[in-house]
Design a protein around this motif. Structure first.
Motif, short mmCIF file in Angstrom:
data_model
loop_
_atom_site.label_atom_id
_atom_site.label_comp_id
_atom_site.label_asym_id
_atom_site.label_seq_id
_atom_site.Cartn_x
_atom_site.Cartn_y
_atom_site.Cartn_z
N ARG A 410 0.82 -1.21 0.00
CA ARG A 410 0.00 0.00 0.00
C ARG A 410 0.85 1.26 0.00
NH1 ARG A 410 -2.69 -1.36 4.00
NH2 ARG A 410 -1.69 -0.17 5.65
N GLU A 411 1.95 1.23 0.76
CA GLU A 411 2.81 2.41 0.87
C GLU A 411 3.97 2.41 -0.11
OE1 GLU A 411 4.10 2.15 4.87
OE2 GLU A 411 2.20 2.80 5.74
N GLN A 412 4.13 1.29 -0.82
CA GLN A 412 5.29 1.13 -1.69
C GLN A 412 6.59 1.36 -0.92
OE1 GLN A 412 5.34 0.13 -5.20
NE2 GLN A 412 3.40 -0.57 -4.27
N SER A 413 6.64 0.75 0.26
CA SER A 413 7.83 0.89 1.11
C SER A 413 8.65 -0.40 1.10
CB SER A 413 7.42 1.22 2.55
OG SER A 413 6.47 0.29 3.04
N TRP A 414 8.78 -1.00 -0.11
CA TRP A 414 9.56 -2.22 -0.25
C TRP A 414 11.04 -1.93 -0.03
CZ3 TRP A 414 6.39 -6.24 -0.71
CH2 TRP A 414 5.16 -6.08 -1.32
N GLY A 415 11.78 -3.00 0.23
CA GLY A 415 13.24 -2.90 0.27
C GLY A 415 13.83 -3.62 -0.92
N SER A 416 15.06 -3.29 -1.25
CA SER A 416 15.72 -3.97 -2.37
C SER A 416 17.20 -3.65 -2.35
CB SER A 416 15.11 -3.53 -3.71
OG SER A 416 15.39 -2.16 -3.96
N MET A 417 17.95 -4.39 -3.14
CA MET A 417 19.38 -4.14 -3.30
C MET A 417 19.70 -4.10 -4.79
SD MET A 417 22.72 -6.27 -1.94
CE MET A 417 22.66 -5.60 -0.28
N LYS A 418 20.36 -3.03 -5.22
CA LYS A 418 20.81 -2.88 -6.60
C LYS A 418 22.32 -2.96 -6.62
CE LYS A 418 21.20 0.52 -10.32
NZ LYS A 418 20.90 1.91 -10.75
N VAL A 419 22.86 -3.96 -7.29
CA VAL A 419 24.31 -4.08 -7.44
C VAL A 419 24.70 -3.30 -8.70
CG1 VAL A 419 26.24 -5.65 -7.76
CG2 VAL A 419 24.33 -6.31 -6.28
N SER A 420 25.45 -2.23 -8.51
CA SER A 420 25.80 -1.35 -9.63
C SER A 420 26.99 -1.85 -10.41
CB SER A 420 26.08 0.07 -9.11
OG SER A 420 25.00 0.54 -8.33
N ALA A 421 27.97 -2.40 -9.70
CA ALA A 421 29.19 -2.83 -10.39
C ALA A 421 29.87 -3.91 -9.57
CB ALA A 421 30.14 -1.66 -10.60
#
Length: 1020
Positions: A410-421
């Motif tokens: 509902r709040e779009q308060s998900w977590g995530s990890m983006k590996v850039s390099a």
């Protein structure tokens, strides 16, 4: 008008005292009928058990727990029967109310019984028509309660507003209670109007009543609040006199006290009607009833004295920046293999919930196999969507977890990890080759890394923290930055030990060193794993601090804008030469908890230091999470905990949680077992040792059975609520008032969301609550899974009770078999031998077998281990039958000793005046699947005892004896060796029943049923 109305109400109730008697007798008859099956069950279970006999003199907590567990199915039937009975009784009292109100408005000289019965008949149909309207009104209160809960969530959804949210919740509960009292007045007055004005249309009576109550809400609310306070206040003298003054065996006085209390409660109900009548007459000028006395029928003196005593009852009832750590430097030589070395730089952007970082990892291949790739954990991805392995692994029964997921969506308060390099240090860019699957990233290497060789890799990433969800996240201005960086899994001779992050899996990584440089806004308090250097001020209002940690396998940190920090250095006992700095990070309103939490940490450090090994690191950080978020969780040199600051001092859950999380510093942090594959080695052993610490610090104290039952029931009601189970429909008082629900914890239950169970009470008779809490939890899942199982291999809903509780009870059993000191020695040897090494279950059991061989030569512990830890069978020994009779000589035709002779006709018994002998038969049973040897003791009335050992290979065995006296009792497992025994109440049997010992239990149940019926009738 309040006092005159109450005075007139009490006067009228005393004058018409027979109304009170009828209501009381109806209550007593209904309660006796509904309580009878439970009384029979109590007698059948405890009437000839030594446990029941012991309850006559002191509280035996285990007897209550085993009674509830062993009779779970029967009790569910009883509870449901009680629920339907309470509903029918409420309808019955709705009919009786017609007679009560009609009699109250009539002069005393009118014939009582005809008038009362006539009123019941005249107004029965009208009063019953109120019930649908009452249902609609109660449903409206329920939805108002839920709406206010959501409003409080919206208004106080920040960590620094926890106190405000707490008081807002209290205020909401007071508002709902006031609304319920006014609602009761509306329906009571509507019934009065039908009698006063002969109303035939209930809607009209309800509208008139609602209008009157709205105009006079203050005085009417005060009247009902006084009556409610008096009703609740009656329990104070009952607890004081009934439990503290009356001797334990005073059954007659106990039941008399209980029934006097119930009589007074029904008198208050009648006085409430009369007071409301008086208030209505005083405000509207309605004609008062005729008065007059009937010669020879005055109100009895006892009733007047009771009212005077009743009126006398109320008189009886009355932000700091982080400082540089102190402590010794790291050890000169490594304690661990130091397979991995992390150099991390990270910064926190609070507004975006963003941690941006880069790291250099040097990883050494400490195995004999070629390492052809690298495998990373990307834990934040578990909270990125509803189809992650973590989210899919949540049990369908986890309603609280589902609500939290809905909130994330509902709040779009998900977590995530983006590996850039991702690149080799000083070498090729491997970003394109890295493959991510849920929480696992695979990185093929250009060339394999041989045994003893190392590889250096650089990673850049961004982590978005979710709204606080299971160990990590952001809540307001509090950040738990945990499992937050790409972390290498463990490489073994068989390959990488890596699995997707699931709901019940925890963490497993290699030991190494960490150098972590953190940049945050300077207004935030920061604490972390390791030892910090001096903070450095940076541009844009930031502050940077570098933490260094050695011989650890993870790194976690916290940041909080509002937190305070309390520090103490513990240099006592085993830490005289290597002090440990304790840092307690807490919200400002939890200042008073600092001595309790710091004291618990010292207790744990001392216990482990004296019995197992001293804590080897220079500091330990305790992060007291705001709003009870995330519960307790462990990381090297840092752990989280959270408990309500408003709980009483005799509730020891805050200390227990603190000690449990501190214990993880050893089992999870130093021994460091594989929690993916064998979670019990950490959680289960830690649960057992934590309980041992608690028992040392809070030793059991004897207590009376009445006191123990009162504390047990009160805590269960606070924890679980007071509900009527009507099958698919449950009527729970908390649904209307909402003292379980909280806006700032993602769970329901307990007091404002905090658990308030009976197993953490430091009260007389409750001191073994820690063990019994484990036993009750184990009993609920006893057949589901073995203890030794991977974290993903448990039946949904049974992980915690098996891994934590069943292990605790199994280790307690082993300790009783080989001796507590021998088990302590095994744990000490296990830690000494396997610290910093990642041992397995086989390693632990080998140490355990060695300790058992030393303590009890010849004892083979393998059957115990195989059945208790690797099996899922249950253990339940019992004495099924005990009988004794006077022995007599043989009678009938006895065969001749020689051929050719006729049989001997034996008719006579033993010779007159000769010594009497008695035959005794004992039958023991094994109801469970576990087959282990067990002792049996048969005690005779002359004091003689016979001891036997039964191998328990068969499901039953018969023992017979001839002695000069009758048997008194038979007891299997008399020393209580088998803590896993599901029901110790059936472990003993006395020859004679002792109803007097268990009668107080049945009387208490009768009393609780009476009060439940009274409450149900009050809602109608």
């Amino acid at each position: 008008m309040i006092v005159p109305s109450l005075r007139q109400g009490f006067t009228e109730a005393a004058r018409h005292y027979r109304i009170t008697l009828i209501l009381y007798l109806a209550n007593l008859a209904a309660a006796a009928f509904l309580a009878a099956p439970m009384a029979i069950l109590i007698d059948n279970t405890l009437g000839r058990s030594a446990s029941g006999l012991e309850l006559a003199s002191s509280f035996r907590f285990e007897a209550i727990v085993d009674f509830l567990s062993a009779n779970r199915a029967a009790l569910l039937v009883h509870y449901q029967t009680l629920a339907f009975g309470a509903l029918l009784y409420a309808i019955l009292t709705a009919l009786l109310t017609g007679g009560a109100i009609d009699t109250l408005r009539s002069p005393p000289r009118a014939p009582f019984l005809p008038r009362f019965l006539g009123g019941c008949g005249r107004f029965a149909f009208r009063y019953l028509r109120i019930i649908p309207y009452l249902g609609v009104a109660l449903a409206s209160v329920y939805w108002i309660n839920r709406g206010l809960n959501r409003l409080i969530v919206l208004v106080f959804d920040q960590s620094d507003h926890e106190v405000a949210a707490f008081w807002a919740m209290r205020g909401k509960q007071g508002l709902i209670l006031a609304l319920l009292l006014l609602l009761a007045a509306v329906f009571d007055l509507a019934r009065i109007l039908t009698a006063f004005e002969n109303r035939t249309h209930m809607v009209g009576a309800l509208l008139t009543s609602a209008g009157f109550v709205a105009r006079h809400s203050g005085s009417i609310l005060a009247i009902y609040a006084v009556l409610l306070a008096l009703g609740l206040g009656l329990f104070a003298p009952y607890v004081l006199a009934g439990h503290a003054i009356l001797p334990p065996g005073s059954i007659v006085l106990l039941v008399a006290f209980q029934q006097l209390l119930m009589l007074l409660r029904h008198f208050l109900r009648v006085a409430g009607f009369a007071s409301l009548m008086a208030r209505y007459r005083g405000a509207t000028g309605a004609p008062a009833p005729e008065t007059g006395e009937v010669s020879g029928t005055p109100a009895p003196a006892g009733a007047v004295a009771g009212m005077i005593a009743l009126l006398a009852l109320p008189a009886l009832a009355v932000s700091a920046p982080p400082a540089e750590a102190a402590g010794p430097a790291a050890a000169s030589r490594p304690w661990s293999p130091r397979v991995a070395a992390y150099d991390i730089e990270a910064s926190l952007d609070p507004e975006r919930r963003l941690v941006r970082g880069r790291e250099t990892i040097e990883y050494r291949n400490a195995t004999g196999a070629l390492m052809r790739d690298l495998q990373f954990h990307l834990y934040p991805n578990a909270f990125s969507n509803t189809h992650s392995a973590y989210m899919r692994g949540m049990p369908w029964s986890d309603e609280a977890g589902r609500r939290r997921v809905e909130r994330l969506a509902r709040e779009q308060s998900w977590g995530s990890m983006k590996v850039s390099a991702v690149r080799l240090a000083g070498g090729a860019d491997l970003t394109a080759q890295a493959a991510i699957d849920d929480t696992v990233m695979s990185l093929p290497l250009p060339s394999p890394v041989g045994p003893g060789e190392s590889v250096r890799v650089e990673v850049e990433w961004e982590t978005i923290l979710p709204r606080t969800f299971h160990r990590m996240g952001r809540w307001g201005d509090h950040f738990d930055v945990m499992q937050w960086f790409p972390k290498l899994a463990v490489f073994s001779d068989t390959g990488w030990k890596i699995y997707p992050f699931s709901r019940y899996s925890e963490f497993f990584a290699d030991f190494g060193t960490y150098k972590v440089t953190l940049t945050t806004p300077r207004v935030y308090v920061v604490e972390a794993t390791g030892v910090p250097d001096a903070p450095r001020e940076g541009p844009g209002g930031t502050r940077t601090v570098t933490y260094r940690a050695e011989d650890v396998h993870d790194f976690a940190w916290i940041a909080d804008r509002n937190a305070l920090v309390e520090r103490q250095t513990y240099a006592g006992g085993p830490y005289a030469s290597s002090p440990v700095e304790i840092i307690y990070v807490h919200q400002p309103y939890r200042r008073r908890m600092a001595p309790m939490i710091l004291g618990a940490v010292k207790q744990g450090l001392r216990y482990y230091g004296d019995r197992l090994m001293p804590y080897p690191y220079p500091r330990i950080v305790v992060d007291d999470l705001p709003m009870g978020l995330g519960g307790g969780m462990e990381y090297p040199m840092l752990f989280t905990t959270s408990m309500a600051w408003f709980l009483p001092r005799f509730y020891t859950a805050p200390q227990e949680v603190t000690l449990h999380e501190l214990g993880h510093q050893f089992w999870y942090g130093i021994v460091a077992t594989n929690e993916f594959e064998e979670p019990w080695l950490d959680e289960g052993i830690n649960t057992y040792v934590t309980r041992r610490v608690m028992e040392q610090e809070y030793p059991p104290r004897p207590g009376r059975t009445a006191d123990g039952l009162a504390a047990y029931v009160a805590s269960r009601v606070l924890d679980e609520g007071l509900e009527l189970n009507l099958g698919r429909l449950r009527l729970d008082l908390d649904q209307l008032i909402g003292f379980h629900t909280t806006p700032f914890r993602p769970v329901e239950g307990g007091l404002l969301g905090y658990p308030v169970g009976p197993f953490a009470l430091d009260l007389p008779g409750m001191g073994d609550g820690g063990f019994l809490g484990s036993k009750e939890a184990y009993a609920s899942v006893s057949r589901d899974d073995p203890i030794v199982a991977p974290s993903w291999g448990f039946r949904p809903g049974s992980y915690t009770d098996t891994v934590y509780s069943k292990t605790d009870v199994a280790l307690e059993t082993i300790g009783r078999v080989i001796g507590t000191e021998a088990l302590d020695g095994a744990l000490r040897e296990y830690v000494r031998r396997f610290q910093f090494t990642h041992p397995s279950s086989g390693d632990f059991f080998q140490v355990l077998r060695d300790a058992a061989a030393r303590a009890r030569p010849g004892l083979d512990l393998r059957p115990y281990i195989d059945q208790l830890f690797y099996g899922s069978g249950t253990l339940d020994f019992g004495v099924d039958s005990l009988r004794s009779r006077e022995a007599a000589g043989p009678r009938g035709l006895l065969p001749a000793a020689r051929a050719g002779e006729g049989p001997i006709d034996r008719r006579a018994g033993p010779a007159a005046g000769g010594p009497k002998t008695h035959e005794t038969e004992v039958i023991v049973t094994r109801a469970g699947d576990v087959v282990l040897p067990v002792d049996l003791v048969v005690r005779f009335e002359n004091g003689e005892e016979v001891r036997e050992t039964w191998d328990a290979r068969a499901t039953w065995k018969r023992f017979t004896y001839e002695r000069g006296a009758r048997a008194e009792r038979a007891t299997i497992d008399p020393r209580g060796v088998y803590a896993l025994d599901l029901d110790r109440n059936n472990n003993s049997l006395t020859l004679d029943s002792h109803e007097g010992a268990v009668a107080p239990l049945a009387l208490h149940w009768l009393f609780w049923v009476q009060n439940t019926l009274h409450l149900a009738s009050s809602l109608f």
